[in-house]
Scaffold this motif. Structure first.
Motif, PDB file in Angstrom:
ATOM      1  N   THR A 173       0.754  -1.618  -0.312  1.00 46.44           N
ATOM      2  CA  THR A 173       0.008  -0.397  -0.066  1.00 46.44           C
ATOM      3  C   THR A 173       0.486   0.982   0.345  1.00 46.44           C
ATOM      4  N   ASP A 174       2.164   1.538  -0.325  1.00 42.93           N
ATOM      5  CA  ASP A 174       3.075   2.316   0.723  1.00 42.93           C
ATOM      6  C   ASP A 174       3.506   2.537  -1.175  1.00 42.93           C
ATOM      7  N   PRO A 175       3.516   3.704  -1.532  1.00 45.14           N
ATOM      8  CA  PRO A 175       3.051   4.649  -2.723  1.00 45.14           C
ATOM      9  C   PRO A 175       4.969   4.860  -3.622  1.00 45.14           C
ATOM     10  N   THR A 176       5.965   4.916  -2.078  1.00 42.24           N
ATOM     11  CA  THR A 176       7.109   4.805  -3.221  1.00 42.24           C
ATOM     12  C   THR A 176       7.678   3.306  -3.274  1.00 42.24           C
ATOM     13  N   ARG A 199       6.146   2.790  -6.645  1.00 39.47           N
ATOM     14  CA  ARG A 199       7.081   3.299  -7.570  1.00 39.47           C
ATOM     15  C   ARG A 199       7.989   2.413  -8.207  1.00 39.47           C
ATOM     16  N   ILE A 200       8.900   1.910  -6.927  1.00 41.00           N
ATOM     17  CA  ILE A 200       9.709   0.765  -6.856  1.00 41.00           C
ATOM     18  C   ILE A 200       9.578  -0.365  -7.699  1.00 41.00           C
ATOM     19  N   GLY A 201       8.337  -0.379  -7.689  1.00 43.13           N
ATOM     20  CA  GLY A 201       8.046  -1.383  -9.003  1.00 43.13           C
ATOM     21  C   GLY A 201       7.219  -1.408  -9.936  1.00 43.13           C
ATOM     22  N   GLN A 202       7.117   0.072 -10.367  1.00 43.87           N
ATOM     23  CA  GLN A 202       7.557   0.328 -11.548  1.00 43.87           C
ATOM     24  C   GLN A 202       8.838   0.424 -12.173  1.00 43.87           C
ATOM     25  N   GLY A 203       9.796   0.082 -11.607  1.00 41.81           N
ATOM     26  CA  GLY A 203      11.161   0.380 -12.096  1.00 41.81           C
ATOM     27  C   GLY A 203      11.767  -0.841 -12.307  1.00 41.81           C
ATOM     28  N   VAL A 204      11.136  -2.094 -11.830  1.00 35.51           N
ATOM     29  CA  VAL A 204      11.781  -3.318 -11.259  1.00 35.51           C
ATOM     30  C   VAL A 204      10.652  -3.872 -12.839  1.00 35.51           C
ATOM     31  N   GLU A 205       9.400  -3.368 -12.788  1.00 29.77           N
ATOM     32  CA  GLU A 205       8.798  -3.665 -14.124  1.00 29.77           C
ATOM     33  C   GLU A 205       9.701  -3.371 -15.474  1.00 29.77           C
ATOM     34  N   LEU A 206       9.685  -1.763 -15.306  1.00 30.16           N
ATOM     35  CA  LEU A 206      10.706  -1.391 -16.552  1.00 30.16           C
ATOM     36  C   LEU A 206      11.736  -2.460 -16.727  1.00 30.16           C
ATOM     37  N   GLU A 234      20.631   7.073   1.451  1.00 30.34           N
ATOM     38  CA  GLU A 234      20.485   6.505   2.585  1.00 30.34           C
ATOM     39  C   GLU A 234      19.561   6.831   3.911  1.00 30.34           C
ATOM     40  N   GLN A 235      19.709   8.197   3.855  1.00 34.45           N
ATOM     41  CA  GLN A 235      18.577   9.030   5.612  1.00 34.45           C
ATOM     42  C   GLN A 235      17.222   9.017   5.156  1.00 34.45           C
ATOM     43  N   GLY A 236      16.543   8.145   4.295  1.00 36.47           N
ATOM     44  CA  GLY A 236      15.510   7.426   3.912  1.00 36.47           C
ATOM     45  C   GLY A 236      15.176   6.674   4.622  1.00 36.47           C
ATOM     46  N   ASP A 237      12.988   6.531   4.568  1.00 47.03           N
ATOM     47  CA  ASP A 237      13.195   5.349   5.516  1.00 47.03           C
ATOM     48  C   ASP A 237      13.632   3.973   5.013  1.00 47.03           C
ATOM     49  N   PRO A 238      14.534   2.907   6.136  1.00 44.49           N
ATOM     50  CA  PRO A 238      15.196   2.201   6.068  1.00 44.49           C
ATOM     51  C   PRO A 238      14.005   1.233   5.229  1.00 44.49           C
ATOM     52  N   LEU A 239      13.165   0.867   5.413  1.00 47.39           N
ATOM     53  CA  LEU A 239      12.479  -0.517   4.413  1.00 47.39           C
ATOM     54  C   LEU A 239      12.376   0.839   2.254  1.00 47.39           C
ATOM     55  N   HIS A 240      12.498   1.663   2.483  1.00 50.46           N
ATOM     56  CA  HIS A 240      12.757   2.095   1.067  1.00 50.46           C
ATOM     57  C   HIS A 240      14.028   2.537   0.458  1.00 50.46           C
ATOM     58  N   VAL A 241      14.510   2.946   1.354  1.00 52.80           N
ATOM     59  CA  VAL A 241      15.785   2.593   1.091  1.00 52.80           C
ATOM     60  C   VAL A 241      16.430   1.035   0.944  1.00 52.80           C
ATOM     61  N   CYS A 242      16.394  -0.159   1.790  1.00 46.17           N
ATOM     62  CA  CYS A 242      16.727  -1.250   1.029  1.00 46.17           C
ATOM     63  C   CYS A 242      16.013  -1.422  -0.251  1.00 46.17           C
ATOM     64  N   VAL A 243      14.656  -1.123  -0.240  1.00 41.03           N
ATOM     65  CA  VAL A 243      14.002  -1.855  -1.160  1.00 41.03           C
ATOM     66  C   VAL A 243      14.560  -1.577  -2.732  1.00 41.03           C
ATOM     67  N   ALA A 253       3.615  -0.952   5.497  1.00 38.60           N
ATOM     68  CA  ALA A 253       3.751  -0.571   4.227  1.00 38.60           C
ATOM     69  C   ALA A 253       3.026  -1.748   2.860  1.00 38.60           C
ATOM     70  N   GLY A 254       2.429  -2.879   4.209  1.00 39.21           N
ATOM     71  CA  GLY A 254       1.617  -3.429   3.307  1.00 39.21           C
ATOM     72  C   GLY A 254       2.640  -4.337   2.844  1.00 39.21           C
ATOM     73  N   VAL A 255       3.541  -4.943   3.474  1.00 35.23           N
ATOM     74  CA  VAL A 255       4.778  -6.375   2.527  1.00 35.23           C
ATOM     75  C   VAL A 255       3.804  -7.294   3.982  1.00 35.23           C
ATOM     76  N   PRO A 256       4.186  -8.321   3.049  1.00 37.74           N
ATOM     77  CA  PRO A 256       3.386  -9.390   3.768  1.00 37.74           C
ATOM     78  C   PRO A 256       4.486 -10.664   3.516  1.00 37.74           C
ATOM     79  N   LEU A 257       6.001  -9.792   4.388  1.00 36.11           N
ATOM     80  CA  LEU A 257       6.836 -10.759   4.558  1.00 36.11           C
ATOM     81  C   LEU A 257       7.508  -9.894   5.508  1.00 36.11           C
ATOM     82  N   PRO A 258       7.947 -11.128   6.901  1.00 35.06           N
ATOM     83  CA  PRO A 258       8.990 -10.026   7.433  1.00 35.06           C
ATOM     84  C   PRO A 258      10.454 -10.235   7.531  1.00 35.06           C
TER      85      PRO A 258
END
Length: 154
Positions: A3-6, A9-16, A40-49, A86-91
């Motif tokens: 459910t996370d917009p960022t 967007r990353i998913g759109q890049g992966v699709e590309l 690197e100062q961003g949300d850790p999940l966003h930075v990681c993915v 973020a709606g990520v169904p993964l631990p």
């Protein structure tokens, strides 16, 4: 589904990159998102993915390694609450097998087989955090192929 917009967007890049073969366009989009999240100062999940995805579109293995190391460092700061929000169904533990798989592959390409085997070992140790779904099978298959290339038994 996230459910996370960022992450979307990353998913759109992966699709590309993966489905449309537009590696450079994906790299450009990832660079824009990187700036938007504050690097690197961003949300850790966003930075990681994002770093994990950015590694995949690098032409130079040293740059790929740098991005994968950023992703691993950020994963250590991701929380279960952040994943759920973020709606990520993964631990959080489910992030590590793929991260270590990619690091192992980078080190293999660079000829550092000891580090490659260490990251392969870490990826295998965390594989239980993944389900037996398409993603889990993808990572497990990657580990099997890499183990074979490194002369490891599965």
């Amino acid at each position: 589904m996230t459910t996370d917009p960022t992450l979307a967007r990353i998913g759109q890049g992966v699709e590309l990159h993966h489905h449309q073969g537009q590696r450079e366009a994906a790299r450009d989009l990832f660079a824009q998102i990187w700036d938007d999240i504050g690097g690197e100062q961003g949300d850790p999940l966003h930075v990681c993915v994002l770093a994990h995805s950015m590694a995949d579109v690098q032409d130079d293995v040293s740059q790929e390694l740098m991005w994968d190391l950023r992703a691993l460092a950020a994963a250590d700061r991701v929380t279960e609450e952040g994943m759920a929000h973020a709606g990520v169904p993964l631990p959080v533990a489910g992030l590590y097998p793929s991260l270590h798989l990619n690091l192992s592959e980078c080190y293999r390409k660079l000829g550092d087989l000891d580090r490659a085997r260490e990251h392969l070992r870490q990826a295998r140790a965390g594989i239980g955090a993944l389900g037996d779904d398409e993603y889990g099978q993808l990572i497990k298959g990657g580990l099997e192929r890499l183990a074979e290339q490194l002369g490891e038994t599965v």
